[in-house]
Write a protein that holds these residues in place. Structure first.
Motif: not given
Lengths: 159, 189
Positions: A48, A51-52, A55-56, B34-35, B38-39, B44, B105, B107, B123, B126, B141, B145-146
């Protein structure tokens, strides 16, 4: 400690207080299954974390913001159109109806004022005379009936 | 002026109907919103659509925002609700059915290409695991978490109680972990 409760606490390890963590650790020292689960949770947490960190970032933010502002302008125009439609098709008839109601209420008030000023008698002479005549007639009829009934009974008794 | 007072100034101006001030705020908050989208949605194009929709709602209902709460929290809650509504639309479901693999996704902000690949693969897994969760579990979640929000922030954004968050988080983490294990055992999944 109940197994389900411990399992939940282990999965929510990072939300636990220090005292709770100590307690769970004490339990894990004596329980192999819970110890394995705690390791699994640590592994999950490391994934996790990867993933944190990521940044997208949106590719073309300036273009996206421009599109958003255009969408807002369009929605504003739509709202204006809706308002003008409402005013044309709903507000004008409502205004006319309101004016008619106001005029009607005004007329009623005026007529009440006028009737107060005139102070007309409740009953006319003719109607009073009619009523008294009607009452007299009724009384006479009742009297006639009484006599006739009494006479009838007497006649029957005599017979 | 400090940045906070500056922001308060922009907020007040935008609430009065100043589009230039609103544009400034959109520009500042776009990456964060956006983040989150997106998550939550995992691609996108959908995230961009949802953010646009959320921003239009933001503009229309901005007068309802009271300065007692943080603008970011208010915005995250708005975006989250828009995401939830969006996932229920027929167009989203249709797009997901037709092109399930085309919007993976990507990254780009990790240290090395190898790590970037690893992170992208992670990603993607997940994302698939999160799709098996219920709406409430997925919300918690993604937020906890994200996005790494605190329980307090998650409560404010999702509207769930602390107990509900704990319970949903437990089930979500357990299920995601189980799904991940299963996928690593059978990589073709």
């Amino acid at each position: 400690m109940k197994a389900q409760h411990v399992e939940e606490e282990i999965w929510n390890w990072f939300e636990l207080t220090e005292a709770d963590k100590e307690r769970v650790l004490l339990h894990c020292a004596a329980c192999e299954t819970c110890k394995d689960l705690l390791e699994e949770v640590q592994h999950y947490a490391s994934q996790i974390e990867t993933l944190q960190r990521a940044e997208f970032t949106p590719g073309h933010q300036a273009q996206a913001v421009q599109k958003i502002m255009e969408a807002i302008n369009h929605s504003d125009k739509q709202v204006d159109l809706n308002i003008s439609f409402l005013s044309r098709w709903l507000l004008v008839p409502f205004q006319v109806a309101a004016m008619v109601l106001i005029l009607f209420a005004g007329q009623e008030l005026f007529s009440v004022e006028e009737s107060k000023n005139n102070q007309l008698p409740k009953y006319s002479k003719a109607s009073l005379l009619n009523t008294s005549a009607l009452l007299k007639n009724n009384l006479n009829r009742k009297k006639e009936r009484k006599i006739s009934i009494r006479e009838l009974i007497e006649k029957k008794l005599k017979k | 002026m400090t940045s906070t007072t500056n922001e308060t100034h922009w907020i007040t101006q935008a609430q009065k109907g100043d589009k230039q001030a609103f544009r400034y705020l959109v520009d500042a908050y776009y990456p964060f919103v956006f983040n989150l989208a997106f998550r939550y949605l995992g691609n996108q194009a959908d995230a961009e659509d949802v953010v646009q929709e959320a921003c239009v709602k933001w503009w229309r209902h901005f007068a309802q925002f009271k300065h007692q709460a943080k603008l970011s929290t208010w915005l995250y809650a708005l975006t989250l609700r828009t995401c939830m509504d969006y996932t229920k639309t027929a167009s989203y479901k249709k797009r997901k059915r037709q092109q399930p693999e085309t919007h993976a996704m990507q990254i780009a902000s990790t240290e090395t290409p190898a790590k970037m690949l690893e992170a992208n693969e992670l990603a993607e897994r997940f994302k698939k695991a999160a799709e098996t969760l219920s709406e409430k579990q997925k919300t918690v979640f993604v937020l906890k978490d994200l996005q790494d929000f605190t329980t307090e922030e998650t409560m404010q954004i999702s509207g769930q109680t602390e107990e509900q968050i704990k319970s949903n988080l437990f089930h979500a983490r357990k299920q995601v972990s189980m799904y991940m294990k299963m996928m690593y055992q059978t990589p073709e999944l």
